[in-house]
Design a protein around this motif. Structure first.
Motif, PDB file in Angstrom:
ATOM      1  N   GLN A 117      29.459  47.398  23.957  1.00  0.00           N
ATOM      2  CA  GLN A 117      30.089  46.999  24.956  1.00  0.00           C
ATOM      3  C   GLN A 117      29.160  46.720  25.990  1.00  0.00           C
ATOM      4  O   GLN A 117      28.441  47.835  26.178  1.00  0.00           O
ATOM      5  N   VAL A 118      28.663  45.709  26.779  1.00  0.00           N
ATOM      6  CA  VAL A 118      27.818  45.483  27.630  1.00  0.00           C
ATOM      7  C   VAL A 118      28.094  44.865  28.796  1.00  0.00           C
ATOM      8  O   VAL A 118      29.150  44.112  28.822  1.00  0.00           O
ATOM      9  N   MET A 172      27.882  32.150  21.704  1.00  0.00           N
ATOM     10  CA  MET A 172      26.712  32.773  21.201  1.00  0.00           C
ATOM     11  C   MET A 172      26.526  33.108  19.952  1.00  0.00           C
ATOM     12  O   MET A 172      27.406  33.588  19.076  1.00  0.00           O
ATOM     13  N   ASP A 173      25.364  32.447  19.056  1.00  0.00           N
ATOM     14  CA  ASP A 173      25.382  32.560  17.710  1.00  0.00           C
ATOM     15  C   ASP A 173      23.917  32.834  17.589  1.00  0.00           C
ATOM     16  O   ASP A 173      23.337  31.537  17.283  1.00  0.00           O
ATOM     17  N   VAL A 174      23.167  33.632  17.266  1.00  0.00           N
ATOM     18  CA  VAL A 174      21.743  33.857  17.062  1.00  0.00           C
ATOM     19  C   VAL A 174      21.382  34.435  16.015  1.00  0.00           C
ATOM     20  O   VAL A 174      21.786  35.616  15.768  1.00  0.00           O
ATOM     21  N   GLN A 175      20.489  34.084  15.112  1.00  0.00           N
ATOM     22  CA  GLN A 175      20.135  34.617  13.958  1.00  0.00           C
ATOM     23  C   GLN A 175      18.641  34.884  13.836  1.00  0.00           C
ATOM     24  O   GLN A 175      17.816  33.954  14.090  1.00  0.00           O
ATOM     25  N   THR A 180      31.299  42.028  24.560  1.00  0.00           N
ATOM     26  CA  THR A 180      30.977  42.843  23.441  1.00  0.00           C
ATOM     27  C   THR A 180      29.946  42.237  22.667  1.00  0.00           C
ATOM     28  O   THR A 180      30.124  41.137  21.995  1.00  0.00           O
ATOM     29  N   LEU A 181      28.663  42.866  22.430  1.00  0.00           N
ATOM     30  CA  LEU A 181      27.817  42.171  21.378  1.00  0.00           C
ATOM     31  C   LEU A 181      28.013  42.777  20.092  1.00  0.00           C
ATOM     32  O   LEU A 181      27.976  43.962  19.999  1.00  0.00           O
ATOM     33  N   VAL A 182      28.171  41.853  19.293  1.00  0.00           N
ATOM     34  CA  VAL A 182      28.182  41.828  17.632  1.00  0.00           C
ATOM     35  C   VAL A 182      27.079  41.656  16.756  1.00  0.00           C
ATOM     36  O   VAL A 182      26.499  40.727  16.772  1.00  0.00           O
ATOM     37  N   ALA A 206      28.989  37.209  20.247  1.00  0.00           N
ATOM     38  CA  ALA A 206      29.588  37.778  21.296  1.00  0.00           C
ATOM     39  C   ALA A 206      31.139  37.895  21.322  1.00  0.00           C
ATOM     40  O   ALA A 206      31.716  36.780  20.705  1.00  0.00           O
ATOM     41  N   LYS A 207      31.964  38.495  21.524  1.00  0.00           N
ATOM     42  CA  LYS A 207      33.206  38.647  21.436  1.00  0.00           C
ATOM     43  C   LYS A 207      34.105  39.402  22.831  1.00  0.00           C
ATOM     44  O   LYS A 207      32.971  40.130  23.401  1.00  0.00           O
TER      45      LYS A 207
END
Length: 326
Positions: A117-118, A196-199, A127-129, A144-145
């Motif tokens: 949780q950020v 957000m979707d970073v790999q 919430t960073l997953v 993120a969710k």
């Protein structure tokens, strides 16, 4: 075999590196922290969590003709009261080493599957997953969710010093990683947390590590590493008569394989290395004429150092002599 390598010293190194990073956010501090956490600190504790090493040796012989202060296997009870509780509290608080924040930035520390949780200074709250099989696989995905406040975030990704390549994908940040990126942080601006979707993909090739020649015990030898993990060999994992007979083939191919010890899944490395023919060699003699009868190939399985001493008693080595060829 007689290395001191006290567990508490490694734990102290973690605390020091963490505080240094807070003063000066350099990737090298987390490289050091991660090396100690995933190797020495975990090796100090048995996989069932019941036995401890005070000293963390880098090699174990079948037997010694003298007694060491500390035993050659982990103990259920240690007369020095600092290591077990110090280790327990460090593992319990290890989530602190996953992320740090400053201003509107999230800095990655030790990678691992997690949720955090950020809340940032610009109001961004989410919430960073992190989804990954690290340290066995170098693919790390960030999403993120539960976004409560959607605000721009600087995601600062650590590229470990051991990384020789890889890539980043997502939100217009696609790029190849080079050796110049190793040991640095890369700033990825995430303007829309909802999407957000970073790999981050880190190349995890097996590598040989050598020490300074002033380290006399390891002259002419190398250790094998993959990603952040140091690997070792136990006598149960090779057909060689003695681990002293194994010489590293720098052209050997390594196959990562899933392996279990005491129900714990890990990534082992399987390969073939040279084994010297010790015919007519007296292993108990102090001096004797050198007789060379050639080398053969032997199957060798390497396991993460943290997982050793959890099976039948036997030899263990991290550093092996290298068979250099022209």
């Amino acid at each position: 075999m007689t290395a001191y390598n006290e567990t508490c010293a490694s734990l102290g190194g973690v605390f020091w590196a963490y505080r240094m990073f807070q003063l000066e956010p350099k990737a090298e501090y987390f490289d050091i922290l991660e090396r100690m956490m995933l190797n020495t600190n975990l090796a100090a504790l048995s996989l069932d969590g019941k036995r401890f090493f005070y000293e963390n040796m880098l090699r174990r012989a079948k037997e010694l003709d003298y007694k060491l202060i500390w035993p050659l296997t982990r103990s259920e009870y240690i007369l020095s009261y600092c290591c077990p509780p110090n280790l327990a509290r460090t593992i319990a608080q290890s989530s602190e080493y996953a992320y740090l924040t400053s201003d509107n930035s999230v800095w990655t520390g030790m990678y691992g599957a997690s949720e955090a949780q950020v809340k940032l200074e610009n109001g961004g709250e989410f919430t960073l997953v992190q989804s990954t099989d690290y340290p066995f696989d170098g693919t790390i995905r960030f999403t993120a969710k539960d976004v409560k406040v959607n605000a721009p975030v600087h995601l600062r990704l650590r590229v470990p010093g051991w990384s020789a390549g890889g890539f980043i994908k997502g939100i217009g940040a696609d790029r190849e990683l080079t050796k110049a990126d190793a040991g640095t942080y890369l700033d990825i601006l995430v303007e829309d947390l909802q999407n957000m979707d970073v790999q981050l993909s880190l190349d995890m090739k097996v590598r040989y590590t050598v020490a300074n020649n002033m380290v006399e015990e390891t002259v002419g030898q190398a250790a094998i590493e993959r990603g952040p993990l140091v690997y070792c060999c136990e006598s149960v994992d090779t057909h060689a008569a003695d681990l002293d007979d194994i010489y590293l083939d720098l052209n050997a191919e390594f196959t990562p394989v899933e392996f279990e010890i005491q129900g714990r899944r890990m990534m082992a490395l399987e390969t073939e290395e040279y084994a010297i023919d010790r015919s007519e060699f007296d292993r108990n003699a102090l001096y004797q004429p050198l007789k060379y009868h050639g080398m053969s190939r032997k199957h060798v399985r390497l396991i993460p150092y943290y997982a050793w001493d959890n099976r039948d008693y036997g030899e263990m080595r991290i550093w092996f002599p290298v068979a250099y060829t022209v």
